[in-house]
Design a protein around this motif. Structure first.
Motif, short mmCIF file in Angstrom:
data_model
loop_
_atom_site.label_atom_id
_atom_site.label_comp_id
_atom_site.label_asym_id
_atom_site.label_seq_id
_atom_site.Cartn_x
_atom_site.Cartn_y
_atom_site.Cartn_z
N TYR A 160 -5.35 1.66 6.33
CA TYR A 160 -6.36 2.32 7.14
C TYR A 160 -5.72 3.30 8.12
N GLU A 161 -5.09 2.77 9.16
CA GLU A 161 -4.46 3.64 10.14
C GLU A 161 -3.01 3.92 9.73
N TYR A 162 -2.36 4.79 10.50
CA TYR A 162 -1.01 5.21 10.14
C TYR A 162 -0.01 4.07 10.30
N SER A 163 0.72 3.78 9.23
CA SER A 163 1.75 2.75 9.29
C SER A 163 3.04 3.23 8.62
N GLY A 164 3.23 4.56 8.62
CA GLY A 164 4.50 5.11 8.13
C GLY A 164 4.50 5.60 6.71
N ASP A 165 3.39 5.57 6.06
CA ASP A 165 3.27 6.11 4.72
C ASP A 165 1.84 6.60 4.53
N PRO A 166 1.60 7.47 3.54
CA PRO A 166 2.54 8.02 2.57
C PRO A 166 3.61 8.88 3.27
N PHE A 167 4.79 8.93 2.66
CA PHE A 167 5.84 9.80 3.16
C PHE A 167 6.48 10.53 1.99
N ILE A 168 7.13 11.64 2.31
CA ILE A 168 7.77 12.48 1.30
C ILE A 168 9.26 12.52 1.60
N ASP A 169 10.07 12.23 0.61
CA ASP A 169 11.52 12.20 0.84
C ASP A 169 12.12 13.59 0.65
N GLU A 170 13.44 13.67 0.77
CA GLU A 170 14.13 14.96 0.69
C GLU A 170 14.04 15.59 -0.69
N LYS A 171 13.76 14.81 -1.70
CA LYS A 171 13.62 15.32 -3.06
C LYS A 171 12.22 15.88 -3.31
N GLY A 172 11.31 15.62 -2.39
CA GLY A 172 9.92 16.03 -2.58
C GLY A 172 9.08 14.97 -3.25
N LEU A 201 6.83 11.64 -3.38
CA LEU A 201 5.88 11.02 -2.46
C LEU A 201 5.85 9.51 -2.71
N TYR A 202 6.02 8.73 -1.65
CA TYR A 202 5.95 7.27 -1.74
C TYR A 202 4.75 6.78 -0.94
N ILE A 203 4.06 5.81 -1.50
CA ILE A 203 2.95 5.19 -0.78
C ILE A 203 3.07 3.68 -0.93
N TYR A 204 2.89 2.99 0.19
CA TYR A 204 2.99 1.53 0.16
C TYR A 204 1.59 0.93 0.06
N CYS A 205 1.44 0.01 -0.87
CA CYS A 205 0.16 -0.68 -1.08
C CYS A 205 0.26 -2.06 -0.44
N VAL A 206 -0.61 -2.32 0.54
CA VAL A 206 -0.45 -3.49 1.39
C VAL A 206 -0.98 -4.77 0.74
N GLY A 207 -1.66 -4.65 -0.40
CA GLY A 207 -2.06 -5.82 -1.17
C GLY A 207 -3.03 -6.76 -0.50
N GLY A 208 -3.90 -6.27 0.35
CA GLY A 208 -4.86 -7.16 1.02
C GLY A 208 -4.23 -8.00 2.11
N PHE A 209 -3.08 -7.57 2.63
CA PHE A 209 -2.41 -8.25 3.74
C PHE A 209 -2.11 -9.71 3.46
N GLY A 210 -1.81 -10.01 2.21
CA GLY A 210 -1.37 -11.36 1.85
C GLY A 210 -2.47 -12.38 1.70
N TYR A 211 -3.74 -11.97 1.76
CA TYR A 211 -4.83 -12.93 1.69
C TYR A 211 -5.14 -13.39 0.26
N PHE A 212 -4.83 -12.56 -0.74
CA PHE A 212 -5.24 -12.87 -2.10
C PHE A 212 -4.06 -12.81 -3.06
N ALA A 213 -3.92 -13.84 -3.88
CA ALA A 213 -2.81 -13.91 -4.83
C ALA A 213 -2.88 -12.80 -5.87
N ASN A 214 -4.09 -12.35 -6.21
CA ASN A 214 -4.22 -11.32 -7.24
C ASN A 214 -4.09 -9.91 -6.70
#
Length: 395
Positions: free
Chosen positions: A222-234, A236-249
């Motif tokens: 939702y809010e800014y937590s350091g991604d998506p970010f773009i590295d020196e190669k151009g 793009l990385y995005i981190y998927c938080v997976g429901g904050f650990g609440y669900f195994a699936n």
């Protein structure tokens, strides 16, 4: 309405304080050149102020500007923007003689819009992710006027059953395309599985397509937590938080969109919950919260470690957030030599060769320093009045 704001409420729900006018400039400990703007939370409020440099011994809330607790800091073009999510307002400030001076009128967004992220395209154009509305507002950040909006209801996974909100969150612009992470909640605390990112042409403000990947879930915090970010190669990385650990699936992890491409790289996936990590209780972490990219594939961020969570969870006192070095190129992690902190006090920023970590740890509340070039630690360098919530380096 779906409780798409559960993380933000979780992070800063527990203390109380007084307020003062947002329209007045406030003095700082030292007038002159300021290097940092930061906020600390006390109760339902966030206290925003400046401080000079990393040699300051302590910060105070005495003359700070006061906002609602879920207020986020952004900087662009020499200005500081405060996005007050719960009250749906955007403020703009400049720094002058060690003071924050408000510029233009406060921008008031619709009640319940829950604006969470601000992405700048130019001095005349920026995008606000309105989590509560399922829309992007287009504004002129110089004049602080709304110039348009983009309705994202067509891209909601549950639209056939009446859910027209895909919950837009953090975003980044690369090569004329705005990449917007969509949480795609289907009910309270319960996202649809899969990672969803919407691509928008910044020249026409028309959506290009939505891409998805079933290897990870929830491509935004939702809010800014350091991604998506773009590295020196151009890339793009995005981190998927997976429901904050609440669900195994609902699996977490980093996904990548390579330079020149507009689809997820099927050869790349980097989860951390499957890694056995020494030196932490239970040897497992289940998601990453805030993080900062420093270059050469390295990030520094906070992992949530279930082994440090009480049963039932004590969100005020549990110090389950642990600092880590993350290498997205080599897919490795390394615990840093700091104690844990609480989920509502884990801010950070890069300042030259230093990572500045705002924590409420067993060693005290304030800013801890790490020189990542020299591998040098400086615990509790700056004490804060209140719990560090957000920080930005102004240089």
């Amino acid at each position: 309405m779906k409780n798409q704001w559960f993380l933000l409420s979780l992070l800063a729900t527990f203390l109380s304080f007084i307020s003062c006018s947002k329209d007045d400039p406030f003095p700082t400990d030292e007038e002159g050149d300021m290097s940092f703007v930061h906020s600390v939370t006390v109760g339902d409020n966030a206290y925003v102020s400046l401080f000079k440099d990393l040699n300051v011994e302590q910060t105070s809330t005495q003359n700070s500007l006061v906002f609602a607790k879920e207020s986020f800091l952004f900087t662009y073009g020499g200005n500081i923007y405060v996005l007050e999510s719960m009250n749906a307002r955007l403020y703009k400030y400049r720094v002058e003689n060690g003071l924050l001076i408000q510029e233009k009128e406060t921008m008031i967004l619709p009640s319940g819009s829950l604006p969470a992220f601000l992405t700048f395209d130019s001095e005349e154009k920026a995008y606000i992710s309105c989590v509560g509305l399922g829309k992007l507002y287009i504004i002129n950040p110089t004049t602080m006027q709304k110039t348009g909006e983009i309705d994202l209801s067509e891209y909601a996974i549950g639209k056939e059953s009446g859910d027209k909100n895909p919950e837009p969150g953090a975003s980044v612009i690369r090569d004329g395309i705005l990449y917007v992470g969509l949480a795609q909640d289907k009910s309270q605390f319960n996202p649809n599985t899969g990672a969803y990112v919407l691509l928008i042409d910044t020249k026409t403000d028309k959506p290009i397509k939505m891409i998805s990947d079933n290897r990870a879930t929830m491509a935004t915090a939702y809010e800014y937590s350091g991604d998506p970010f773009i590295d020196e190669k151009g890339d793009l990385y995005i981190y998927c938080v997976g429901g904050f650990g609440y669900f195994a699936n609902c699996t977490e992890g980093f996904l990548r969109i390579k330079k020149g491409e507009t689809d997820f790289d099927q050869s790349y996936y980097f989860p951390i919950e499957t890694i056995s990590i020494p030196d932490i209780k239970g040897n497992k972490a289940n998601y990453i919260y805030s993080k900062t990219y420093t270059g050469n594939g390295k990030l520094y961020g906070y992992f949530n470690v279930p082994g440090y969570v009480s049963n039932p969870p004590d969100y005020v006192n549990d110090k389950s957030m642990q600092t880590f070095e993350i290498d997205v190129y080599n897919k490795t992690v390394k615990k840093m030599n700091f104690d844990g902190t609480t989920g509502w006090s884990c801010s950070q920023c890069k300042a030259g060769d230093y990572m500045v970590f705002g924590m409420a740890s067993t060693q005290g509340t304030g800013y801890y320093l790490y020189n990542y070039k020299e591998d040098k630690y400086e615990p509790l360098k700056i004490k804060t009045e209140g719990n560090p919530f957000k920080i930005q380096y102004l240089k």
